[in-house]
Design a protein around this motif. Sequence first.
Motif, short mmCIF file in Angstrom:
data_model
loop_
_atom_site.label_atom_id
_atom_site.label_comp_id
_atom_site.label_asym_id
_atom_site.label_seq_id
_atom_site.Cartn_x
_atom_site.Cartn_y
_atom_site.Cartn_z
N ALA A 1 -24.41 -4.14 27.14
CA ALA A 1 -23.96 -5.39 26.53
C ALA A 1 -22.46 -5.31 26.21
O ALA A 1 -21.72 -6.27 26.43
CB ALA A 1 -24.75 -5.67 25.26
N GLN A 2 -22.02 -4.18 25.69
CA GLN A 2 -20.60 -4.01 25.40
C GLN A 2 -19.77 -4.04 26.68
O GLN A 2 -18.68 -4.62 26.71
CB GLN A 2 -20.36 -2.70 24.66
N ALA A 3 -20.30 -3.45 27.75
CA ALA A 3 -19.59 -3.46 29.03
C ALA A 3 -19.47 -4.88 29.57
O ALA A 3 -18.42 -5.25 30.12
CB ALA A 3 -20.31 -2.56 30.03
N GLU A 4 -20.51 -5.67 29.41
CA GLU A 4 -20.46 -7.06 29.88
C GLU A 4 -19.42 -7.86 29.09
O GLU A 4 -18.69 -8.68 29.66
CB GLU A 4 -21.84 -7.72 29.74
N ILE A 5 -19.32 -7.62 27.81
CA ILE A 5 -18.31 -8.29 26.99
C ILE A 5 -16.91 -7.92 27.48
O ILE A 5 -16.04 -8.79 27.63
CB ILE A 5 -18.49 -7.92 25.50
N MET A 6 -16.71 -6.64 27.77
CA MET A 6 -15.40 -6.21 28.25
C MET A 6 -15.09 -6.79 29.63
O MET A 6 -13.95 -7.14 29.92
CB MET A 6 -15.32 -4.68 28.30
N ARG A 7 -16.10 -6.90 30.48
CA ARG A 7 -15.88 -7.52 31.80
C ARG A 7 -15.46 -8.98 31.65
O ARG A 7 -14.58 -9.46 32.37
CB ARG A 7 -17.15 -7.42 32.65
N ALA B 120 -3.18 -14.92 36.48
CA ALA B 120 -3.05 -15.66 37.74
C ALA B 120 -2.49 -17.05 37.48
O ALA B 120 -1.66 -17.54 38.25
CB ALA B 120 -4.40 -15.74 38.43
N ALA B 121 -2.92 -17.69 36.41
CA ALA B 121 -2.42 -19.02 36.09
C ALA B 121 -0.94 -18.97 35.73
O ALA B 121 -0.17 -19.86 36.11
CB ALA B 121 -3.22 -19.62 34.93
N ARG C 98 -12.00 -10.60 32.94
CA ARG C 98 -11.94 -11.77 33.82
C ARG C 98 -11.03 -12.84 33.23
O ARG C 98 -10.21 -13.43 33.94
CB ARG C 98 -13.33 -12.35 34.05
N ALA C 99 -11.16 -13.08 31.93
CA ALA C 99 -10.33 -14.09 31.28
C ALA C 99 -8.85 -13.69 31.34
O ALA C 99 -7.98 -14.54 31.59
CB ALA C 99 -10.77 -14.27 29.83
N ALA C 100 -8.57 -12.42 31.14
CA ALA C 100 -7.18 -11.95 31.20
C ALA C 100 -6.63 -12.08 32.62
O ALA C 100 -5.47 -12.49 32.81
CB ALA C 100 -7.09 -10.51 30.72
#
Length: 63
Positions: free
Chosen positions: A35-41, A52-53, A45-47
């Motif tokens: 669960a912690q790894a998914e939060i970090m992923r 990119a933007a 992705r957001a970063a």
Amino acid sequence: MSRGNQRDVDRARNLKKSQASKKKQAGDPTKRLEAQAEIMRAKQRAADERKAAEANGGSKGKK
């Protein structure tokens, strides 16, 4: 001068306080880590999307 039983009382109080602060984490460790790894992923992705933007459209967002 002696401190009487103050030293023993303080040791007992500190032991009780330290045991209260060492609460064991609940749940399955592998599930918790996943669960912690998914939060970090998601954060990564957001970063990446933000970078990119900024590269494509300038700096309209937060720094």
